[in-house]
Write an enzyme that holds these catalytic residues in place. Structure first.
Site, mmCIF file in Angstrom:
data_model
loop_
_atom_site.group_PDB
_atom_site.id
_atom_site.type_symbol
_atom_site.label_atom_id
_atom_site.label_comp_id
_atom_site.label_asym_id
_atom_site.label_seq_id
_atom_site.Cartn_x
_atom_site.Cartn_y
_atom_site.Cartn_z
ATOM 1 N N HIS A 388 -26.273 -28.556 25.365
ATOM 2 C CA HIS A 388 -25.874 -27.693 26.369
ATOM 3 C C HIS A 388 -24.246 -27.269 26.242
ATOM 4 C CE1 HIS A 388 -26.982 -25.328 30.168
ATOM 5 N NE2 HIS A 388 -25.939 -25.656 30.398
ATOM 6 N N GLU A 389 -23.656 -28.486 26.621
ATOM 7 C CA GLU A 389 -22.235 -28.091 26.921
ATOM 8 C C GLU A 389 -21.559 -27.802 25.591
ATOM 9 O OE1 GLU A 389 -21.378 -27.781 29.743
ATOM 10 O OE2 GLU A 389 -22.845 -28.931 31.096
ATOM 11 N N HIS A 392 -21.732 -23.985 25.331
ATOM 12 C CA HIS A 392 -20.630 -23.540 26.176
ATOM 13 C C HIS A 392 -19.249 -23.722 25.569
ATOM 14 C CE1 HIS A 392 -22.729 -22.530 29.814
ATOM 15 N NE2 HIS A 392 -22.903 -23.879 30.227
ATOM 16 N N HIS A 395 -19.302 -21.388 22.226
ATOM 17 C CA HIS A 395 -18.905 -19.936 22.804
ATOM 18 C C HIS A 395 -17.376 -19.508 23.261
ATOM 19 C CE1 HIS A 395 -20.909 -16.731 25.731
ATOM 20 N NE2 HIS A 395 -20.205 -16.283 24.745
#
Length: 597
Positions: A388-389, A392, A395
């Site tokens: 998940h991190e 980010h 991105h």
């Protein structure tokens, strides 16, 4: 090791390299002094922003000051998060916060001054060839905001009301976190323990049904005693929203909240309508939950109970990195090269140490690679957190690499898409390789519950907010009885006939902090749906979908969120992405039902 290591005892390879941001304290101090010196320079533009050249020069200095301040702020706070008890970095964090406030104040004249120009002048600047494209975008956005900006005196008055408008949220926070005390209940060992917000979910996840029931009753009995005060607090927040919407000339509070990200109301309405159409899937999941839990009646306190016997997946950090790397193969080699770079080059602060901030996040400043804070435990949850991190982080990496500073920052509406997509691909990878039916059921339940809590539940919250604001706008009063009735009816609708919807749940609206950041929760549901839609397209189509998705990551904030997603093949103004997410949920249910038979 039973005690937490001190920061100095953690191995360097498991620490992030903040030296990539500032080589040492002296470098930080030098940049801090430079910002202070330039603060005076910006004042020289006040009252002069009347032509394209002056505006361009002011914007350039604004970018310089903002970026330097961001770097100082991020570094100081990340140092502080390494060990919150270290007074040196507590002081540095405070110093950076104070500077940030000063810089914002010094720059605050720019927008109102430009907005005081006529529409024709603004349009002529937007046409001016000497202005950079990124500055033109800022001016176009100001022009869009112009009808909702008031005169100088009215704006000054509204700024003074700002503190009062925080009152509902502040009062709720104080009541909810400081004043409200919950009774003691018996835990699984039969010991009396005080119920707290933190323990509540742990109790609801208990295998002992008595523990779940007691926690549920105690929680909502406590809120029930405060129903009048809590209804008044929520009412005050709704009234505040109506006041701002009317003052700033928006048709409704909902449209005002969507205006910032330029999201059409159809996105919000589509979400609710599409989820309504797919509620039979949620009802099917509830029926399956009832069967797997072997209960005569499925109650609201059974919704978080584990469906699979104890199943522990022991996953070391090294193993988690490898699995995440392998699972993201569908995103192509360029993406995975960057991911590996992050793993190998000090982007991540891995393990817990004494005084380290809890939780996980991805952060950073433009111009330097992103950073990720973890508190890794060797379990499935931590592996998903890593995926998940890093979603980010990548991105941000692609956004920064492909955009100027002003265009690199993506909106909250887009923020959860890249992180959730990584989780979807990781889940797909694990399910495809799982041979053990027990492990497979554990994974399927984990994923199905994400749909239930992130898509269905957040949409129900979003619908509740829409109903209460519409009633207030129609001049109807929001009594505690009315709020409870609306909320209870929504639960009946969303959970279906296989759930005994306990009366106590009617008070749940009273404990949702997000209702004080109005019309925010729908972004969780749209973000999750957009990510699930991307994942489905990538797995079904391969390269063309990957190219579109990488285009999305590289867009940063260079256009409105809805346009960025649309270009990448996810049109949130239609029901399609939500319907695609629902088809993924349906396939999970199919697999779970097969395993359950």
């Amino acid at each position: 090791m039973n005690h937490l290591p001190k920061r100095s005892e953690t191995k360097p390879e498991y620490r992030w390299k903040l030296e990539d941001l500032f080589a040492d304290q002296a470098a930080w101090d030098a940049e801090y002094a430079e910002v202070r010196k330039k603060l005076g320079d910006i004042a020289a533009y006040q009252g002069k922003l009347k032509d394209a050249a002056s505006i361009a020069a002011a914007f350039a200095l604004e970018d310089e000051l903002s970026l330097a301040t961001e770097r100082l702020y991020v570094y100081a706070n990340m140092r502080h998060h390494e060990d919150m008890a270290d007074s040196r970095y507590q002081a540095l964090s405070d110093k950076a916060k104070k500077l940030s406030v000063e810089v914002n104040e010094a720059l605050s004249f720019i927008t109102p001054e430009i907005l005081s120009l006529s529409e024709d002048q603004l349009k002529s600047f937007i046409e001016d060839p000497s202005l950079k494209a990124t500055y033109k975008r800022t001016l176009r956005e100001m022009l869009r905001q112009k009808p909702h900006v008031l005169s100088k005196n009215e704006e000054a008055l509204l700024a003074q009301v700002g503190n009062i408008s925080q009152a509902p949220s502040t009062i709720f926070g104080m009541m909810n976190n400081a004043d409200m005390k919950f009774p003691k209940i018996k835990n699984e060992q039969g010991e009396e323990v005080e119920l707290t917000h933190g323990r509540y979910i742990q109790f609801l996840e208990s295998r002992n049904r008595d523990v779940r029931r007691e926690a549920f009753k105690a929680m909502y009995d406590t809120y029930g005693k405060w129903r009048n005060t809590l209804a008044a607090t929520l009412n005050a927040n709704v009234t505040k929203n109506l006041f701002y919407a009317k003052t700033r000339k928006y048709p409704s509070a909902l449209e005002m909240s969507l205006f910032g990200d330029n999201i059409p109301q159809s996105v919000y309405d589509n979400l609710i309508e599409t989820i309504h159409r797919h509620l039979p899937l949620m009802h099917r999941y509830m029926k399956l939950r009832k069967k797997l839990l072997k209960v005569d009646e499925l109650h609201m306190y059974d919704l978080f109970a584990p469906l699979v016997e104890e199943f522990d997946m022991d996953i070391s950090y090294e193993q988690a990195k490898k699995t995440v790397y392998d699972s993201l193969a569908p995103l192509g080699e360029d993406y995975r090269r960057t991911l590996q770079e992050g793993f190998d080059n000090g982007w991540i602060d891995v393990y817990e140490n004494e005084g380290k901030r809890s939780g996980a996040y991805s952060w950073g400043a433009y111009g330097t690679h992103p950073y990720v804070l973890l508190n890794h435990k060797d379990n499935l949850n931590s592996m998903f957190t890593l995926a998940h991190e890093m979603g980010h982080a990548l991105h941000s990496y692609y956004s920064d690499k492909n955009n100027e500073y002003r265009d690199a920052q993506y909106t909250i509406f887009l923020a959860e898409v890249a992180s959730t997509l990584n989780e979807a691909l990781l889940m797909n990878y694990l399910l495809e390789r799982s041979k053990d039916p027990k492990e497979k059921m554990y994974l399927l339940t984990y994923y199905a519950d994400q749909f239930r809590t992130t898509v269905f539940r957040q949409t129900m919250f979003a619908e509740f907010e829409k109903i209460v604001h519409a009633k207030a706008e129609n001049g109807e009063s929001l009594t505690p009885q009315e709020l409870c009735a609306i909320y209870y009816d929504l639960n009946l609708k969303y959970y279906g006939n296989d759930v005994h919807v306990d009366k106590d749940i009617e008070m749940e609206w009273a404990r949702i902090p997000h209702f004080y950041t109005s019309f925010y929760v729908y972004k969780y549901a749209t973000g999750f749906s957009a990510a699930t839609s991307f994942a489905k397209q990538i797995l079904d189509e391969g390269d063309p979908a990957v190219e579109r998705y990488l285009g999305f990551l590289k867009s940063g904030g260079s256009d409105y969120s809805i346009n960025i997603l649309k270009k990448a093949g996810v049109d949130m103004s239609t029901p399609e992405p939500i319907a695609q997410a629902m088809s993924v949920f349906e396939s999970l249910l199919d697999q779970m039902e097969q395993l359950a038979n």
